[in-house]
Design a protein around this motif. Structure first.
Motif, PDB file in Angstrom:
ATOM      1  N   GLN A 173       2.219   4.996   0.313  1.00  0.00           N
ATOM      2  CA  GLN A 173       1.832   6.170   1.076  1.00  0.00           C
ATOM      3  C   GLN A 173       1.386   7.274   0.110  1.00  0.00           C
ATOM      4  O   GLN A 173       1.879   7.380  -1.015  1.00  0.00           O
ATOM      5  N   LYS A 174       0.471   8.108   0.540  1.00  0.00           N
ATOM      6  CA  LYS A 174      -0.062   9.141  -0.352  1.00  0.00           C
ATOM      7  C   LYS A 174       1.019  10.125  -0.789  1.00  0.00           C
ATOM      8  O   LYS A 174       0.927  10.743  -1.854  1.00  0.00           O
ATOM      9  N   GLU A 175       2.077  10.258   0.038  1.00  0.00           N
ATOM     10  CA  GLU A 175       3.161  11.176  -0.311  1.00  0.00           C
ATOM     11  C   GLU A 175       3.884  10.755  -1.593  1.00  0.00           C
ATOM     12  O   GLU A 175       4.491  11.594  -2.273  1.00  0.00           O
ATOM     13  N   GLN A 186       0.844  -1.190   0.000  1.00  0.00           N
ATOM     14  CA  GLN A 186       0.000   0.000   0.000  1.00  0.00           C
ATOM     15  C   GLN A 186       0.883   1.245   0.000  1.00  0.00           C
ATOM     16  O   GLN A 186       1.488   1.577   1.015  1.00  0.00           O
TER      17      GLN A 186
END
Length: 239
Positions: A197-199, A195
């Motif tokens: 990270q949004k960063e 998954q």
């Protein structure tokens, strides 16, 4: 007895659906190796300044993805590129649910920021199959024009409709991509599932962007002034 059979049938159906879902992937990263034949890319004249031993240029790219976002970019490296002018290195960010993309296109060393919609390509799916990076892939092709086709191999196990550059539109991730003459070839070499990270999907946007058609019009004017560049316009906008 009939009720028991019905329950057994439901249990089997649920189990099959569960394991099928477990065998499909929605998030992770794909590492691609791109091989560019500079003689085919630039024409026979390229042999005058590119030695035979250097005609195949290898580069590596990463495609990080979820079921809603993807980011394609060159894999970071400390190795100096002796021929940076020979190929382009585009960054492509996509929102998968509305086919929007933001691209930083490398046009002869200049970064051009483009916002537009993913092109709708008329893929033809075949029965041909091959294994790429350990995954079963089905072959498809897109007829660009009377003289050019693009071949793609996609894996249904990896659910998002993603691929190198701006390529998508197939029922699974594109793990292999090649021009008909073999001048440019992408193949996945490693796939990991996790998954992100949004960063990971954050990048610096330009204050001013343009659509692809406007970009092409500007580039065609510049490239038409040079006989070598003039024949290269189509390549920059095919990918």
């Amino acid at each position: 007895m009939k009720m028991r059979n019905i329950k057994l049938l439901l249990l089997v159906s649920f189990s099959i659906g569960f394991f099928n879902a477990m065998g499909q992937y929605r998030e992770g990263k794909i590492l691609y190796e791109r091989k560019t034949n500079l003689y085919k890319r630039m024409g026979e004249g390229a042999s005058k300044w590119v030695p035979e031993k250097d005609k195949i240029k290898k580069e590596y790219f990463e495609l990080t993805f979820t079921d809603s976002l993807s980011l394609f970019q060159q894999k970071p490296t400390d190795i100096a590129d002796p021929m940076p002018w020979g190929t382009s290195r585009n960054m492509v960010y996509r929102t998968l649910r509305n086919d929007y993309y933001y691209s930083v296109r490398d046009i002869w060393g200049d970064a051009v920021h483009v916002e537009d919609s993913i092109p709708n390509r008329d893929w033809k799916i075949t029965d041909s199959k091959r294994i790429i990076a350990g995954y079963n892939c089905r072959k498809a092709f897109w007829v660009v024009n009377d003289s050019t086709k693009i071949y793609a191999w996609y894996a249904e196990e990896i659910i998002p409709s993603i691929g190198p550059e701006r390529f998508a539109g197939l029922p699974g991730a594109i793990l292999g991509l090649a021009s008909e003459d073999g001048g440019v070839v992408y193949f996945a070499t490693e796939i990991t599932f996790f998954q992100p990270q949004k960063e990971v999907f954050e990048f610096k946007r330009a204050k001013k962007t343009q659509d692809l058609e406007s970009t092409r019009e500007q580039i065609e004017i510049v490239m038409s002034r040079n006989k070598w560049w003039k024949s290269d316009v189509g390549h920059f906008f095919l990918w």
